[in-house]
Design a protein around this motif. Structure first.
Motif, PDB file in Angstrom:
ATOM      1  N   SER A  79      61.294 -13.360  38.380  1.00 45.79           N
ATOM      2  CA  SER A  79      61.380 -12.018  38.965  1.00 45.79           C
ATOM      3  C   SER A  79      61.275 -10.920  37.911  1.00 45.79           C
ATOM      4  O   SER A  79      61.014  -9.765  38.238  1.00 45.79           O
ATOM      5  N   GLY A  80      61.471 -11.269  36.642  1.00 44.27           N
ATOM      6  CA  GLY A  80      61.408 -10.269  35.576  1.00 44.27           C
ATOM      7  C   GLY A  80      60.075  -9.577  35.473  1.00 44.27           C
ATOM      8  O   GLY A  80      60.009  -8.383  35.142  1.00 44.27           O
ATOM      9  N   ILE A  81      58.978 -10.278  35.783  1.00 44.36           N
ATOM     10  CA  ILE A  81      57.660  -9.638  35.659  1.00 44.36           C
ATOM     11  C   ILE A  81      57.468  -8.611  36.771  1.00 44.36           C
ATOM     12  O   ILE A  81      56.924  -7.523  36.538  1.00 44.36           O
ATOM     13  N   THR A  82      57.947  -8.919  37.975  1.00 45.88           N
ATOM     14  CA  THR A  82      57.868  -7.945  39.067  1.00 45.88           C
ATOM     15  C   THR A  82      58.734  -6.730  38.773  1.00 45.88           C
ATOM     16  O   THR A  82      58.321  -5.583  39.003  1.00 45.88           O
ATOM     17  N   ASN A  83      59.943  -6.968  38.256  1.00 44.86           N
ATOM     18  CA  ASN A  83      60.822  -5.851  37.917  1.00 44.86           C
ATOM     19  C   ASN A  83      60.211  -4.976  36.826  1.00 44.86           C
ATOM     20  O   ASN A  83      60.317  -3.747  36.877  1.00 44.86           O
ATOM     21  N   ALA A  84      59.575  -5.616  35.839  1.00 45.33           N
ATOM     22  CA  ALA A  84      58.988  -4.853  34.736  1.00 45.33           C
ATOM     23  C   ALA A  84      57.843  -3.965  35.212  1.00 45.33           C
ATOM     24  O   ALA A  84      57.772  -2.778  34.868  1.00 45.33           O
ATOM     25  N   ILE A  85      56.949  -4.535  36.025  1.00 44.78           N
ATOM     26  CA  ILE A  85      55.811  -3.749  36.513  1.00 44.78           C
ATOM     27  C   ILE A  85      56.281  -2.686  37.504  1.00 44.78           C
ATOM     28  O   ILE A  85      55.764  -1.556  37.515  1.00 44.78           O
ATOM     29  N   SER A  86      57.256  -3.015  38.332  1.00 42.03           N
ATOM     30  CA  SER A  86      57.804  -2.021  39.267  1.00 42.03           C
ATOM     31  C   SER A  86      58.423  -0.860  38.519  1.00 42.03           C
ATOM     32  O   SER A  86      58.280   0.303  38.919  1.00 42.03           O
ATOM     33  N   PHE A  87      59.110  -1.155  37.431  1.00 39.15           N
ATOM     34  CA  PHE A  87      59.743  -0.096  36.645  1.00 39.15           C
ATOM     35  C   PHE A  87      58.688   0.814  36.012  1.00 39.15           C
ATOM     36  O   PHE A  87      58.858   2.043  35.969  1.00 39.15           O
ATOM     37  N   ARG A  90      57.114   2.845  39.229  1.00 34.80           N
ATOM     38  CA  ARG A  90      57.896   3.776  40.044  1.00 34.80           C
ATOM     39  C   ARG A  90      59.292   4.061  39.511  1.00 34.80           C
ATOM     40  O   ARG A  90      60.073   4.752  40.156  1.00 34.80           O
ATOM     41  N   GLY A  91      59.650   3.488  38.359  1.00 32.69           N
ATOM     42  CA  GLY A  91      60.915   3.828  37.736  1.00 32.69           C
ATOM     43  C   GLY A  91      62.108   3.029  38.198  1.00 32.69           C
ATOM     44  O   GLY A  91      63.230   3.292  37.767  1.00 32.69           O
ATOM     45  N   ASN A 173      54.482  -2.422  47.887  1.00 30.22           N
ATOM     46  CA  ASN A 173      54.024  -1.089  48.263  1.00 30.22           C
ATOM     47  C   ASN A 173      54.455  -0.041  47.251  1.00 30.22           C
ATOM     48  O   ASN A 173      53.731   0.919  46.977  1.00 30.22           O
ATOM     49  N   GLY A 174      55.660  -0.229  46.678  1.00 27.57           N
ATOM     50  CA  GLY A 174      56.136   0.714  45.676  1.00 27.57           C
ATOM     51  C   GLY A 174      55.241   0.769  44.456  1.00 27.57           C
ATOM     52  O   GLY A 174      55.109   1.814  43.800  1.00 27.57           O
ATOM     53  N   ILE A 175      54.596  -0.365  44.149  1.00 24.43           N
ATOM     54  CA  ILE A 175      53.654  -0.400  43.026  1.00 24.43           C
ATOM     55  C   ILE A 175      52.309   0.179  43.444  1.00 24.43           C
ATOM     56  O   ILE A 175      51.739   1.042  42.768  1.00 24.43           O
ATOM     57  N   ALA A 176      51.810  -0.293  44.596  1.00 23.57           N
ATOM     58  CA  ALA A 176      50.471   0.095  45.031  1.00 23.57           C
ATOM     59  C   ALA A 176      50.380   1.577  45.396  1.00 23.57           C
ATOM     60  O   ALA A 176      49.310   2.191  45.252  1.00 23.57           O
ATOM     61  N   ALA A 177      51.486   2.174  45.867  1.00 21.86           N
ATOM     62  CA  ALA A 177      51.460   3.568  46.332  1.00 21.86           C
ATOM     63  C   ALA A 177      52.134   4.527  45.370  1.00 21.86           C
ATOM     64  O   ALA A 177      52.430   5.667  45.744  1.00 21.86           O
ATOM     65  N   SER A 178      52.381   4.108  44.151  1.00 25.14           N
ATOM     66  CA  SER A 178      53.035   4.993  43.182  1.00 25.14           C
ATOM     67  C   SER A 178      52.045   6.022  42.646  1.00 25.14           C
ATOM     68  O   SER A 178      50.851   5.979  42.962  1.00 25.14           O
ATOM     69  N   GLU A 179      52.548   6.938  41.822  1.00 19.52           N
ATOM     70  CA  GLU A 179      51.677   7.965  41.243  1.00 19.52           C
ATOM     71  C   GLU A 179      50.537   7.316  40.463  1.00 19.52           C
ATOM     72  O   GLU A 179      50.716   6.295  39.813  1.00 19.52           O
ATOM     73  N   ASP A 181      48.802   7.892  37.721  1.00 14.70           N
ATOM     74  CA  ASP A 181      48.905   7.645  36.279  1.00 14.70           C
ATOM     75  C   ASP A 181      49.836   6.476  35.994  1.00 14.70           C
ATOM     76  O   ASP A 181      49.513   5.597  35.183  1.00 14.70           O
ATOM     77  N   LYS A 182      50.996   6.468  36.654  1.00 11.93           N
ATOM     78  CA  LYS A 182      51.950   5.382  36.433  1.00 11.93           C
ATOM     79  C   LYS A 182      51.410   4.059  36.960  1.00 11.93           C
ATOM     80  O   LYS A 182      51.586   3.011  36.333  1.00 11.93           O
ATOM     81  N   ARG A 183      50.755   4.117  38.128  1.00 15.94           N
ATOM     82  CA  ARG A 183      50.206   2.883  38.702  1.00 15.94           C
ATOM     83  C   ARG A 183      49.124   2.294  37.801  1.00 15.94           C
ATOM     84  O   ARG A 183      49.106   1.090  37.543  1.00 15.94           O
TER      85      ARG A 183
END
Length: 467
Positions: A79-87, A90-91, A173-179, A181-183
């Motif tokens: 789960s660490g890779i998902t948490n890292a990319i999510s952070f 989208r923070g 969705n939080g990753i795909a729909a983020s800002e 530049d961040k995405r």
């Protein structure tokens, strides 16, 4: 230093490293100071010097580059890779595995899930434990013909699994729909991370990617990177899981050459050990449905002809991580067989990223792998929240076959891709450059000796036949 002290350092932003000829874990605080210099063979001469990214890189990058050239290379993502990319996108982190609430048998389910967690060496249960216990209880109620109670519990399960599946989709969705530049930055880091592992020449065995995650982040990253993924699913419209694992691969014919197909580069094998949010049990088969990345809900995609009225109870997202019941059943037995067959062989390297060593059925396979002297385990993690990584290391008798990279610096996925992982390209150019430099240095050294003997000046850079 003991485990408690090391965990305190990690919690305060420090790092732990063990690579190359290190015999023990080297603990470094948040300011870059080595805390156990007596165990460090490469300590800096100046006591006031700090360990920075350049020092880390000199210890890590050549070592990982060498290990990544092993005959067999595998990576296990938790789960660490998902948490890292999510952070990055989208923070905040992705889906949590916190416990949920049942309207019936709540106390009994909670108690049984806690006991299950303790049997696995974890302090508390999670939603996976609860779903597994509730499924066992549901089967028992149906055997006892307690139909009313079974119906109510089944409704609870349906609602809870639906919410859990939707939380996974919300994380996507939080990753795909983020800002934007961040995405784009998050996707760029993910692509470089995957390419560092998948960029193997065609004459080497394919990279094996294993994950315990239910989301499709790795699939999206591979698609963006142009990596061809091969798994056990066959078909296009609604792929079906096949038990037969033929050695299928992707070849191509070079222009002007007949009868000599070559392996296509950028191909990897993917195995999702705990199932996936888009896997559905359809009668006696496992199908992968066309669920978009980050969809709002899974329910509409289950209302398709041919799925025989499947609901969320047919989603393959709830393996048992405490005992082997689920892993002995279809399709998990095939998935774990693939895992064991891929890593438990000579000249094999396994890299774990973001995996907290909370699944005993996976840990046992890794233990068995380390009994083969030519294998190596690389553990990369941002932290050790439940203490299972340090426990796994301390209890292992094969510490010489293990490398550890943990901490706020070493476990950060951006730092990894920028500084520590091998560059994400097939490294023939670098190898060729090293050969040229070696030839030039050898030629220059020989002429230096001749010039010293004859007092004749020489040209510093002498071309060779290689140029």
């Amino acid at each position: 230093m003991n485990e408690k002290e090391i965990k305190a350092v990690l919690k305060n932003g420090g790092n732990v490293i063990k690579t190359r000829d290190d015999r023990k874990l080297i603990v470094i605080d948040q300011d870059g100071k080595i805390l156990n210099t007596e165990d460090c063979s490469w300590c800096l001469d100046d006591e006031n010097s700090v360990v920075n990214n350049n020092v880390f890189r000199s210890r890590i990058e050549p070592w990982l580059t060498s290990l990544f050239q092993s005959e067999h290379l595998s990576i296990l993502c938790g789960s660490g890779i998902t948490n890292a990319i999510s952070f990055l996108a989208r923070g905040n982190t992705g889906t949590t595995m916190d416990e949920t609430t049942f309207s019936s048998y709540q106390d009994e389910i909670k108690f049984a899930s806690q006991e299950s967690a303790k049997a696995s060496g974890r302090e508390k249960g999670n939603i996976e434990d609860q779903i597994r216990v509730a499924n066992d209880l549901l089967r028992g109620l149906k055997i006892l013909q307690e139909n009313d109670k079974a119906t109510k519990l089944e409704q609870d399960l349906n609602s809870i699994i639906s919410n859990f599946a939707n939380s996974i989709l919300n994380s996507e969705n939080g990753i795909a729909a983020s800002e934007e530049d961040k995405r784009e930055n998050a996707y760029r880091v993910l692509v470089n991370f995957l390419l560092s592992f998948a960029s193997r020449t065609g004459n080497k065995e394919r990279l094996n990617i294993f994950t315990t995650n239910y989301d499709r982040l790795i699939e999206v990253g591979a698609e963006l990177a142009g990596i061809h993924l091969m798994d056990r699913f066959v078909g296009t419209m609604m792929p079906i899981f096949r038990s037969s694992r033929l050695n299928l691969d992707i070849h191509y014919n070079p222009p002007g050459i007949r009868g000599e197909p070559r392996y296509l580069e950028g191909v990897a094998r993917l195995t999702k050990l705990h199932g996936s949010v888009d896997w559905v049990q359809n009668g006696g088969e496992i199908r992968r449905i066309g669920l978009p990345f980050g969809a709002n809900s899974i329910a509409p995609y289950l209302q398709a002809p041919g799925l025989y009225g499947a609901d969320v109870l047919q989603l393959m997202i709830y393996p048992n991580s405490a005992k082997d019941r689920e892993t002995a059943e279809y399709p998990y037995v095939e998935l774990f067989r693939d895992f064991a067959a891929s890593i438990c062989r000579p000249n094999s390297t396994l890299v774990t990223y973001g995996y907290g060593f909370a699944d005993e059925h996976i840990n046992r396979v890794i233990y068995d792998m380390l009994t083969i002297p030519s294998t190596h385990l690389v553990i990369i993690s941002y932290d050790d929240p439940i203490g299972r990584i340090l426990k796994f290391y301390s209890e292992s008798a094969h510490k010489a076959q293990m490398s550890i990279l943990m901490g706020r610096n070493l476990g950060d996925i951006t730092n990894l891709t920028n500084d520590y992982l091998p560059k994400s390209a097939i490294d023939r150019a670098t190898i060729r450059m090293a050969e040229l430099l070696q030839h030039r240095m050898g030629a220059t050294s020989s002429l230096d000796k001749q010039a010293t003997a004859t007092q004749v000046p020489i040209i510093a850079d002498v071309p060779t036949s290689e140029e």
